[in-house]
Design a protein around this motif. Structure first.
Motif, PDB file in Angstrom:
ATOM      1  N   PRO A   1      35.401  51.996  48.424  1.00 32.75           N
ATOM      2  CA  PRO A   1      35.348  50.537  48.397  1.00 32.75           C
ATOM      3  C   PRO A   1      36.137  49.980  47.205  1.00 32.75           C
ATOM      4  N   VAL A   2      36.941  48.943  47.488  1.00 30.58           N
ATOM      5  CA  VAL A   2      37.731  48.299  46.440  1.00 30.58           C
ATOM      6  C   VAL A   2      37.674  46.788  46.628  1.00 30.58           C
ATOM      7  N   VAL A   3      38.067  46.068  45.602  1.00 28.40           N
ATOM      8  CA  VAL A   3      38.219  44.614  45.681  1.00 28.40           C
ATOM      9  C   VAL A   3      39.713  44.316  45.681  1.00 28.40           C
ATOM     10  N   LEU A   4      40.185  43.636  46.723  1.00 24.00           N
ATOM     11  CA  LEU A   4      41.604  43.318  46.841  1.00 24.00           C
ATOM     12  C   LEU A   4      41.865  41.860  46.490  1.00 24.00           C
ATOM     13  N   GLY A   5      42.814  41.653  45.573  1.00 27.49           N
ATOM     14  CA  GLY A   5      43.205  40.311  45.177  1.00 27.49           C
ATOM     15  C   GLY A   5      44.714  40.212  45.076  1.00 27.49           C
ATOM     16  N   GLY A   6      45.173  39.182  44.397  1.00 30.11           N
ATOM     17  CA  GLY A   6      46.597  38.916  44.315  1.00 30.11           C
ATOM     18  C   GLY A   6      47.413  40.029  43.688  1.00 30.11           C
ATOM     19  N   GLY A   7      46.809  40.808  42.802  1.00 28.56           N
ATOM     20  CA  GLY A   7      47.544  41.893  42.160  1.00 28.56           C
ATOM     21  C   GLY A   7      47.373  43.229  42.835  1.00 28.56           C
ATOM     22  N   GLY A   8      46.688  43.229  43.987  1.00 33.61           N
ATOM     23  CA  GLY A   8      46.393  44.481  44.667  1.00 33.61           C
ATOM     24  C   GLY A   8      44.936  44.861  44.460  1.00 33.61           C
TER      25      GLY A   8
END
Length: 309
Positions: A264-271
Motif C-alpha cells: 500500500p502506498v499514497v500517490l500524489g503529485g510527486g508520485g
C-alpha cells in the motif's frame, strides 16, 4: 501531458479511461507505423462525440513525449495462453531498458508508471536504469490484484465489490499474497465473514484470474489494467494523495531492501508520497518475504548491463 508508451490493448484501454476522466491531453507512442496514430484518431473522434476537452495524438517518435509529466509504459510482449508472467522476463527486460533511456532523454521530470510483465522485475529494471528517486517509478499491479480479490469475495458475500476493502501484497504473479485478515467489509475482516474453504477459493481465484482471462479469450487482461492505471494517474495528476497498492522499490520497509514488491502506498503529485506498512502476523510476514524472494530470483536472471546506463 500524459504519454502512454505502447498502443496495444492495455495502452489503448488506459488511454480511453484517462480520456473519459479528462485527466490531460494524451500521446500514444508505439514502434508500429500507423498503429498509435489510428488508435489516437479513433479515440479523438470518441472524445468529440462525448464533448470531452482532451487532445489525443499518436506518434512513432519518442521526441514527441517532451514535456510529459506522466509516462505510462504498457509496451512489451503480451502474455499468451499457458505462459507465466515470469516467462516474459527475458523478452521484456530489454524493451523496458530502451524505453527508460528515451524517458531520460525526453521526459526527465516525469513520474513513470508501468504495467509490463513481470511487472515487479520490470519496475526494478526501470528504477535502476533511470537512476531516479524511487517515488517517481511505480509499477501497476496491486490495484488489479486487489480489485480481483474484491470481485471474487463479493460474489460469495452477496455485496457490491465497492463495499470491500481488499488487501493483496507481495509479487504480482503466482507468488502474490492475498491478505483476507486485513481485507474487510464495513470494518469486518473477511476471515469473520467467509469460511476457510471460501477464503481459500477466493485467494486461488485471485491468483489465477489473469491466467483465466488469457485462457478464455486468448490474450491477457486489458480493461482491468486500463481502469486501474487511470485511477492511479488521476491521483498523481490531481495530487489526490489516495491510497493504492502498487509495486515500488523497498528500502527497509517490511524488512526488505533492494527489491520491488506491491504494498500500500499514497500517490500524489510527486508520485509515491508514502509507503504504508501493514500490521502483518509472523505467518503473513514470512509469506511476504517469500514473495519478495520470488521477485529477487527473477531479477537475478537479468543481464546486469540492463540495470545500468
Amino acid at each position: 501531458m500524459i504519454t502512454i508508451v505502447g498502443a496495444g490493448r492495455v495502452g489503448v484501454a488506459a488511454a480511453l479511461f484517462m480520456m473519459l476522466r479528462e485527466l490531460d491531453d494524451i500521446l500514444l507512442i508505439d514502434i508500429i507505423e500507423g498503429k498509435p496514430q489510428g488508435e489516437a484518431l479513433d479515440l479523438a473522434h470518441a472524445a468529440a462525440i462525448l464533448g470531452l476537452s482532451v487532445d489525443v495524438r499518436g506518434s512513432n517518435d519518442y521526441r514527441d513525449m517532451a514535456g510529459s509529466d506522466l509516462v505510462v509504459v504498457t509496451a512489451g510482449f503480451p502474455r499468451k495462453p499457458g505462459m507465466t508472467r515470469e516467462e516474459l522476463l527475458a523478452k521484456n527486460a530489454g524493451i523496458i531498458a530502451g524505453i527508460a533511456d528515451n524517458i531520460l532523454e525526453y521526459a526527465p521530470n516525469s513520474v513513470v508508471m508501468l504495467t509490463t510483465n513481470p511487472v515487479d522485475a520490470m519496475t526494478y529494471v526501470m528504477y535502476k536504469r533511470l537512476g531516479w528517486e524511487r517515488r517517481r517509478v511505480i509499477g501497476f499491479s496491486g490495484v488489479l490484484d486487489a480489485g480481483r480479490l474484491a470481485y471474487y469475495a463479493s460474489r460469495k458475500l452477496g455485496v457490491s465489490p465497492a463495499s470491500i476493502t481488499p488487501v493483496v501484497i507481495g509479487m504480482h504473479g503466482e507468488a502474490m499474497l492475498p491478505v483476507p485478515r486485513l481485507s474487510s467489509v464495513a470494518g469486518i475482516p473477511l476471515t469473520s465473514l467467509l469460511t476457510e474453504e471460501e477464503l481459500r477459493e477466493v485467494a486461488e481465484e485471485t491468483v489465477k484470474a489473469g491466467a483465466a482471462i488469457t485462457q478464455l479469450r486468448g490474450y491477457s487482461s486489458s480493461y482491468g489494467p486500463g481502469a486501474g492505471l487511470a485511477l492511479m494517474a488521476e491521483s498523481v495528476k490531481k495530487n489526490q494523495r489516495r491510497a493504492f497498492t502498487a509495486s515500488v522499490y523497498l528500502d527497509g520497509e517490511y524488512g526488505e531492501r533492494d527489491v520491488v514488491a506491491e504494498v500500500p502506498v499514497v500517490l500524489g503529485g510527486g508520485g509515491v508520497e508514502r509507503i504504508l506498512e501493514l500490521p502483518l502476523t509472523e505467518e503473513e510476514r514470512r509469506a511476504f518475504h517469500e514473495s519478495c524472494s520470488a521477485v529477487r530470483d527473477l531479477v537475478k536472471r537479468l543481464p546486469r548491463e540492463l540495470l545500468e546506463r
